[in-house]
Design a protein around this motif. Structure first.
Motif, PDB file in Angstrom:
ATOM      1  N   LEU A 288       0.831  -1.198   0.000  1.00  0.00           N
ATOM      2  CA  LEU A 288       0.000   0.000   0.000  1.00  0.00           C
ATOM      3  C   LEU A 288       0.868   1.252   0.000  1.00  0.00           C
ATOM      4  CD1 LEU A 288      -2.754  -0.908   2.624  1.00  0.00           C
ATOM      5  CD2 LEU A 288      -2.897  -1.033   0.130  1.00  0.00           C
ATOM      6  N   SER A 289       0.494   2.231  -0.799  1.00  0.00           N
ATOM      7  CA  SER A 289       1.095   3.553  -0.662  1.00  0.00           C
ATOM      8  C   SER A 289       0.630   4.121   0.673  1.00  0.00           C
ATOM      9  CB  SER A 289       0.672   4.458  -1.813  1.00  0.00           C
ATOM     10  OG  SER A 289      -0.738   4.508  -1.918  1.00  0.00           O
ATOM     11  N   ILE A 301      10.942   4.772   8.155  1.00  0.00           N
ATOM     12  CA  ILE A 301      10.088   3.749   7.542  1.00  0.00           C
ATOM     13  C   ILE A 301       9.687   4.173   6.136  1.00  0.00           C
ATOM     14  CG2 ILE A 301       7.922   2.462   7.732  1.00  0.00           C
ATOM     15  CD1 ILE A 301       8.019   2.948  10.760  1.00  0.00           C
ATOM     16  N   ILE A 302       9.122   5.360   6.026  1.00  0.00           N
ATOM     17  CA  ILE A 302       8.588   5.851   4.760  1.00  0.00           C
ATOM     18  C   ILE A 302       9.604   6.747   4.064  1.00  0.00           C
ATOM     19  CG2 ILE A 302       6.754   7.220   3.686  1.00  0.00           C
ATOM     20  CD1 ILE A 302       5.012   6.482   6.118  1.00  0.00           C
ATOM     21  N   GLU A 303       9.890   6.449   2.823  1.00  0.00           N
ATOM     22  CA  GLU A 303      10.718   7.322   1.993  1.00  0.00           C
ATOM     23  C   GLU A 303       9.786   8.297   1.273  1.00  0.00           C
ATOM     24  OE1 GLU A 303      14.494   5.068   0.335  1.00  0.00           O
ATOM     25  OE2 GLU A 303      12.688   3.873  -0.003  1.00  0.00           O
ATOM     26  N   ASP A 304       9.865   9.551   1.659  1.00  0.00           N
ATOM     27  CA  ASP A 304       8.942  10.552   1.144  1.00  0.00           C
ATOM     28  C   ASP A 304       9.051  10.673  -0.369  1.00  0.00           C
ATOM     29  OD1 ASP A 304       7.029  12.612   1.362  1.00  0.00           O
ATOM     30  OD2 ASP A 304       8.598  14.131   1.300  1.00  0.00           O
ATOM     31  N   GLY A 305       7.906  10.522  -1.042  1.00  0.00           N
ATOM     32  CA  GLY A 305       7.858  10.605  -2.497  1.00  0.00           C
ATOM     33  C   GLY A 305       8.216   9.322  -3.204  1.00  0.00           C
ATOM     34  N   ILE A 306       8.643   8.297  -2.453  1.00  0.00           N
ATOM     35  CA  ILE A 306       9.053   7.025  -3.057  1.00  0.00           C
ATOM     36  C   ILE A 306       8.126   5.885  -2.626  1.00  0.00           C
ATOM     37  CG2 ILE A 306      10.909   5.314  -3.252  1.00  0.00           C
ATOM     38  CD1 ILE A 306      12.880   7.621  -2.838  1.00  0.00           C
ATOM     39  N   THR A 307       7.916   5.740  -1.320  1.00  0.00           N
ATOM     40  CA  THR A 307       6.993   4.710  -0.836  1.00  0.00           C
ATOM     41  C   THR A 307       5.696   5.325  -0.307  1.00  0.00           C
ATOM     42  OG1 THR A 307       7.919   4.714   1.406  1.00  0.00           O
ATOM     43  CG2 THR A 307       8.944   3.246  -0.203  1.00  0.00           C
ATOM     44  N   GLY A 308       5.645   6.638  -0.294  1.00  0.00           N
ATOM     45  CA  GLY A 308       4.470   7.338   0.207  1.00  0.00           C
ATOM     46  C   GLY A 308       4.801   8.796   0.427  1.00  0.00           C
ATOM     47  N   ARG A 333       0.110   5.152  -7.142  1.00  0.00           N
ATOM     48  CA  ARG A 333      -0.193   4.306  -5.984  1.00  0.00           C
ATOM     49  C   ARG A 333       0.488   2.957  -6.114  1.00  0.00           C
ATOM     50  NH1 ARG A 333      -5.750   5.765  -6.929  1.00  0.00           N
ATOM     51  NH2 ARG A 333      -6.267   3.580  -7.411  1.00  0.00           N
ATOM     52  N   LYS A 334       0.412   2.389  -7.304  1.00  0.00           N
ATOM     53  CA  LYS A 334       0.996   1.074  -7.537  1.00  0.00           C
ATOM     54  C   LYS A 334       2.518   1.111  -7.403  1.00  0.00           C
ATOM     55  CE  LYS A 334       1.205  -2.622 -11.040  1.00  0.00           C
ATOM     56  NZ  LYS A 334       0.915  -3.697 -10.072  1.00  0.00           N
ATOM     57  N   ILE A 335       3.141   2.126  -7.978  1.00  0.00           N
ATOM     58  CA  ILE A 335       4.605   2.244  -7.907  1.00  0.00           C
ATOM     59  C   ILE A 335       5.063   2.414  -6.464  1.00  0.00           C
ATOM     60  CG2 ILE A 335       6.562   3.739  -8.488  1.00  0.00           C
ATOM     61  CD1 ILE A 335       5.167   4.303 -11.165  1.00  0.00           C
ATOM     62  N   ASN A 339       7.375  -0.129  -4.325  1.00  0.00           N
ATOM     63  CA  ASN A 339       8.604   0.341  -3.674  1.00  0.00           C
ATOM     64  C   ASN A 339       8.592   0.034  -2.178  1.00  0.00           C
ATOM     65  OD1 ASN A 339       9.581   1.384  -6.090  1.00  0.00           O
ATOM     66  ND2 ASN A 339       8.874   3.474  -5.680  1.00  0.00           N
ATOM     67  N   GLY A 340       7.426   0.214  -1.567  1.00  0.00           N
ATOM     68  CA  GLY A 340       7.299  -0.074  -0.145  1.00  0.00           C
ATOM     69  C   GLY A 340       7.501  -1.543   0.167  1.00  0.00           C
ATOM     70  N   LYS A 341       6.963  -2.402  -0.687  1.00  0.00           N
ATOM     71  CA  LYS A 341       7.124  -3.846  -0.491  1.00  0.00           C
ATOM     72  C   LYS A 341       8.603  -4.236  -0.574  1.00  0.00           C
ATOM     73  CE  LYS A 341       5.797  -8.208  -0.275  1.00  0.00           C
ATOM     74  NZ  LYS A 341       5.102  -8.794   0.886  1.00  0.00           N
ATOM     75  N   LYS A 342       9.321  -3.666  -1.536  1.00  0.00           N
ATOM     76  CA  LYS A 342      10.751  -3.950  -1.654  1.00  0.00           C
ATOM     77  C   LYS A 342      11.502  -3.471  -0.420  1.00  0.00           C
ATOM     78  CE  LYS A 342      10.753  -3.622  -6.715  1.00  0.00           C
ATOM     79  NZ  LYS A 342      11.157  -2.783  -7.884  1.00  0.00           N
ATOM     80  N   ARG A 343      11.138  -2.286   0.065  1.00  0.00           N
ATOM     81  CA  ARG A 343      11.796  -1.744   1.262  1.00  0.00           C
ATOM     82  C   ARG A 343      11.486  -2.613   2.478  1.00  0.00           C
ATOM     83  NH1 ARG A 343      14.491   2.399   3.157  1.00  0.00           N
ATOM     84  NH2 ARG A 343      13.983   3.361   5.163  1.00  0.00           N
TER      85      ARG A 343
END
Length: 368
Positions: A288-289, A301-308, A333-335, A339-343
């Motif tokens: 999820l974004s 946790i969150i990379e701003d602009g990358i995972t959310g 949203r999908k991207i 990215n979040g899943k990979k992180r």
């Protein structure tokens, strides 16, 4: 020869972030293979309602905990005592007694913080004296470098270790769940605590509706300083009955379903004890974004602009702006979700956490 460690930590019940991490540690095959371990449950509450309250039953459990601590310190003879110290309040006073007992036995002490608040009490003379005693010659494990300020007065950097939390991956697609929503769905998953950002989300949703942005929003979690009736009345007052629903508590498979059905995860928290919300790791696991705040360790946790997106605290206008961007851009949203899943897979699995914690404990055993 394996190092001997006495783990004094919180374990369920009740279920909360620190207790779940404590359970993961106790059940970790990796940690138990690398050390000779003994475990004690630091908690004296057996339900959420008991947290922060006194009573004879809790006093009795604490006395039993002290007796068991003394017995194991004498019989097991650990080289290190690991303690999930509460940062302030009545919980700190209780934990400080346990810590002082371990100190009387001359043991190396390491405190693993899953909350914060030392800095809010350090000017109180009683707390200041206790902090000085408790932290003297002790090591500290923090969840993020952003949390060092909280213990800076008492702990030098050479005694600080960083170990972000991790969780077991449970994300999977359920055949009975319709993944693609015609109208994107927001998910807020936390108890109904105002400082978790409930009203911020509601106000942002009001802005979205006024801007003719299509969405639905599901709130999942137990009642807190706002109950279900108060929440639903607030939704009605804002004219959001068709967009927002309260789903109550969800566990296990039911929680997996709500994650699978969501498109965007939102947690604009400004909770004073927030450190490293496990729900954000869960949301990443489910691709999820995410939109959250710069509170505590969340920027790790969150990379701003990358995972959310990371937004300022208590700012419904910026939240609405970021939500509108994601609601109107399915590809983004999908991207961000991917990215979040990979992180998550690289940094926040339970295996990654176990390896980090093992490395920290080995360093303390050998060097401190």
């Amino acid at each position: 020869m394996k190092g001997r460690i006495l783990f004094i930590l919180h374990m369920p019940p009740p279920v909360h972030g620190a207790a779940m991490i404590g359970q993961y540690i106790k059940e970790s095959k990796f940690i138990n293979e690398n050390f000779e371990c003994s475990y004690l449950n630091l908690g004296t509450s057996i339900s959420v309602d008991e947290i922060g309250k006194g009573g004879f039953s809790k006093l009795k459990r604490f006395i039993i905990l002290l007796w068991r601590t003394i017995f194991i310190l004498g019989s097991f003879k650990p080289e290190v005592v690991y303690l999930t110290l509460t940062a302030n309040g009545a919980g700190f006073y209780k934990d400080a007694i346990v810590a002082c007992v371990a100190k009387l036995f001359g043991k190396k002490i390491v405190y693993h913080f899953h909350n914060k608040g030392v800095s809010t009490r350090q000017e109180k003379w009683i707390d200041n004296i206790l902090y000085k005693i408790v932290f003297r010659n002790a090591s500290v494990i923090l969840l993020s470098k952003h949390l060092y300020y909280d213990v800076k007065k008492y702990v030098t950097l050479d005694k600080v270790h960083y170990c972000p939390n991790g969780i077991p991956s449970v994300a999977k697609l359920n055949d009975d769940v319709e993944i693609k929503n015609e109208i994107p769905q927001l998910l807020f998953l936390s108890n109904l605590i105002i400082s978790k950002g409930i009203l911020v989300v509601l106000k942002a949703c009001k802005i979205l509706k006024e801007n003719n942005v299509s969405f639905t929003c599901l709130f999942v979690g137990g009642e807190g300083d706002m109950n279900a009736q108060e929440f639903n009345q607030k939704v009605k007052n804002l004219g959001l009955e068709n967009e927002i629903k309260y789903g109550g508590r969800k566990y296990g498979k039911d929680k997996e379903v709500v994650y699978n059905r969501a498109d965007i995860f939102v947690l604009p928290t400004f909770y004073e004890n927030e450190c490293f919300p496990l729900v954000l790791l869960e949301a990443m696991d489910f691709e999820l974004s995410i939109i959250s705040t710069t509170e505590a360790g969340i920027p790790d946790i969150i990379e701003d602009g990358i995972t959310g997106f990371l937004i300022p605290k208590q700012n419904e206008i910026v939240l609405a702006e970021k939500l509108e961007i994601l609601l109107k851009d399915e590809k983004l949203r999908k991207i961000m979700g991917e990215n979040g899943k990979k992180r998550f897979a690289s940094n926040f699995t339970i295996e990654a956490f176990e390896k980090r914690l093992t490395t920290v404990l080995e360093e303390i055993l050998v060097n401190e």
